[in-house]
Design an enzyme around this catalytic site. Sequence first.
Site, mmCIF file in Angstrom:
data_model
loop_
_atom_site.group_PDB
_atom_site.id
_atom_site.type_symbol
_atom_site.label_atom_id
_atom_site.label_comp_id
_atom_site.label_asym_id
_atom_site.label_seq_id
_atom_site.Cartn_x
_atom_site.Cartn_y
_atom_site.Cartn_z
ATOM 1 N N GLU A 250 0.882 -1.186 0.000
ATOM 2 C CA GLU A 250 0.000 0.000 0.000
ATOM 3 C C GLU A 250 0.906 1.219 0.000
ATOM 4 O OE1 GLU A 250 -3.087 -0.283 -0.314
ATOM 5 O OE2 GLU A 250 -3.748 -2.156 0.605
ATOM 6 N N CYS A 284 -2.949 8.696 2.631
ATOM 7 C CA CYS A 284 -2.547 8.310 1.269
ATOM 8 C C CYS A 284 -3.668 8.549 0.264
ATOM 9 C CB CYS A 284 -2.077 6.861 1.251
ATOM 10 S SG CYS A 284 -3.257 5.725 1.964
HETATM 11 P P1 NAD Z 1 9.717 7.108 4.947
HETATM 12 O O1 NAD Z 1 9.370 6.996 3.531
HETATM 13 O O2 NAD Z 1 11.140 6.873 5.296
HETATM 14 O O3 NAD Z 1 8.837 6.129 5.863
HETATM 15 C C1 NAD Z 1 7.536 5.739 5.559
HETATM 16 C C2 NAD Z 1 7.234 4.552 6.480
HETATM 17 O O4 NAD Z 1 8.063 3.461 6.114
HETATM 18 C C3 NAD Z 1 7.556 4.807 7.951
HETATM 19 O O5 NAD Z 1 6.564 4.183 8.729
HETATM 20 C C4 NAD Z 1 8.908 4.145 8.183
HETATM 21 O O6 NAD Z 1 9.077 3.654 9.493
HETATM 22 C C5 NAD Z 1 8.860 3.000 7.207
HETATM 23 N N1 NAD Z 1 10.167 2.647 6.689
HETATM 24 C C6 NAD Z 1 11.109 3.471 6.207
HETATM 25 N N2 NAD Z 1 12.183 2.773 5.787
HETATM 26 C C7 NAD Z 1 11.904 1.476 6.026
HETATM 27 C C8 NAD Z 1 12.602 0.258 5.800
HETATM 28 N N3 NAD Z 1 13.798 0.241 5.217
HETATM 29 N N4 NAD Z 1 12.026 -0.882 6.179
HETATM 30 C C9 NAD Z 1 10.795 -0.888 6.738
HETATM 31 N N5 NAD Z 1 10.082 0.221 6.960
HETATM 32 C C10 NAD Z 1 10.624 1.385 6.602
HETATM 33 O O7 NAD Z 1 9.471 8.543 5.457
HETATM 34 P P2 NAD Z 1 8.416 9.279 6.350
HETATM 35 O O8 NAD Z 1 9.018 10.618 6.602
HETATM 36 O O9 NAD Z 1 8.018 8.485 7.549
HETATM 37 O O10 NAD Z 1 7.166 9.464 5.390
HETATM 38 C C11 NAD Z 1 7.398 10.181 4.189
HETATM 39 C C12 NAD Z 1 6.486 9.768 3.126
HETATM 40 O O11 NAD Z 1 6.003 8.452 3.241
HETATM 41 C C13 NAD Z 1 5.235 10.599 3.100
HETATM 42 O O12 NAD Z 1 5.462 11.799 2.456
HETATM 43 C C14 NAD Z 1 4.292 9.732 2.357
HETATM 44 O O13 NAD Z 1 4.508 9.918 0.980
HETATM 45 C C15 NAD Z 1 4.716 8.353 2.702
HETATM 46 N N6 NAD Z 1 3.819 7.693 3.673
HETATM 47 C C16 NAD Z 1 2.775 7.030 3.155
HETATM 48 C C17 NAD Z 1 1.881 6.426 4.006
HETATM 49 C C18 NAD Z 1 0.703 5.677 3.451
HETATM 50 O O14 NAD Z 1 -0.293 5.528 4.135
HETATM 51 N N7 NAD Z 1 0.766 5.153 2.232
HETATM 52 C C19 NAD Z 1 2.063 6.515 5.382
HETATM 53 C C20 NAD Z 1 3.154 7.199 5.888
HETATM 54 C C21 NAD Z 1 4.047 7.801 5.011
#
Ligand code: NAD
Length: 476
Positions: A250, A284
């Site tokens: 997702e 999202c």
């Molecule tokens: P991010 O992209 O680093 O993290 C997004 C999520 O993924 C976080 O929960 C983080 O803990 C997890 N994550 C990151 N790297 C990971 C890895 N290597 N293995 C497992 N999990 C990992 O950055 P962020 O600052 O937390 O969020 C930024 C962007 O992420 C947002 O701008 C948005 O686009 C997206 N996001 C989407 C959703 C969604 O519901 N689809 C939710 C949260 C964030």
Amino acid sequence: MIDYPSLHMLIDGERVAAGDRRVHRVVNPATEEILGELPLSGAADLDRALAAAQRGFVCWQGTPASERAAVLTGAARLMLERKEAIARIATLEQGKTLAETRIEVMMNVGLFHFYAGECQRVYGRQLVRPAGMRSTVTYEPVGPVAAFAPWNFPIGNPGRKLGAPIAAGCSVILKPPEEAPASALAVLQCLLDAGLPGDVGQIVFGVPDEVSRHLLASPVIRKLSFTGSTTVGKHLARLAADDCKRTTMELGGHGPVLVFDDVDVDRVLDTVVPHKYRNAGQVCVSPTRFVVEEGIFERFRDGFIERASKIPVGNGLEDGVQMGPMANPRRPEAMDRLVGEAVASGAALGCGGQRIGNRGFFYAPTVLSNVPADCAIMTEEPFGPVALINAFADEAAMVAEANRLPYGLAAYVWTKDAERQRRVARAVEAGMVGVNTTMIGGADAPFGGVKWSGHGHEDGTEGLMACMVLKAIHEG
Ligand code: NAD
């Protein structure tokens, strides 16, 4: 003193406290106060969780569906009893309003009830064969699942990651977000208190990249379930591919909202404006690009700005507040960058465009219009309280704009013309389309996207079947 629980992991039925482990400080995004210290797993913790998940799966897959259903039903009841406490924890650690976190609790209650019923309705089929031969098609749980939930729905995301696999007969190792850990712990605790074995549902925390590499390298894990950004999703899908693990991804979105000239503008605005700023836009499926037909553009934009600038922003625990802070300091930083670049490129700032106060991660409800298509905010998921409103000449141009990006999660169409409703709903590339509504989910409705928004579904029958594998048995 703040009413926030002590933090731990839940491994093999045991509460694992920090001890000499590394810790992560959990911060209240409304006040920047430290709420607690969260233990982070090391390799030994993860290996222990993997061994338990393997053992738990062997037992749970053989547990009758009626018993799995009873656990889910019991957990739903406990969640209802603990609704206020769980909602308060989620508001403290994530920031959104109490009204919103209460809804999240109720989403989980509904989902657990739905899967309690649905897991007892998994039917195989028997194929037509000559006498003496028999061919049957059956479904089996896929195996232990590694699930990763983000911070934007601190109650709802863990509920989704746990509900369907547990209903299907899988074990789950869940890594919730380190930024909002206590909500996820409270959800799993309801399941454990309702009788879920401690080796079937587990929670670990850690450095995300360490945890995902470790779990996905293990042959014990048979499925990856991830919600988060497209960038991280692609990385994890590659890791899962090394061991041919199944995946449900997702990922991000950039929700287009197509608004045609024939609508009642005020009625549309009364629905879409509050929806835009729900969870400070950190959703999202958030409506983001407002693709408005020329004839109503100015009225739509002005009405949007009028409503957005009146939204009460503040601490989500306080009465009357409709929008809380953003969940972490990265989000207002991203808003400053994206909005700043758009305005410098010629976009018109209708309202907002700045942080609020000097404590907490608050950002004002923002409206930008006439935004050049080559601005970063027109391609990058803003994941914040920003509406982008642009005018388009006709249906073809509007559909082209909706499909311009590689994302395809949610799209919204507003028109009274019944033929156009069907035509446009078919033409937009999205996993979910709302026609004259923003309500595009439900426990019984498949939730998922196309293109860069991922693949597979959560919720609905499809979410349960995504936790199962099919076996054809042919007897001679
Ligand atoms: P991010 O992209 O680093 O993290 C997004 C999520 O993924 C976080 O929960 C983080 O803990 C997890 N994550 C990151 N790297 C990971 C890895 N290597 N293995 C497992 N999990 C990992 O950055 P962020 O600052 O937390 O969020 C930024 C962007 O992420 C947002 O701008 C948005 O686009 C997206 N996001 C989407 C959703 C969604 O519901 N689809 C939710 C949260 C964030």
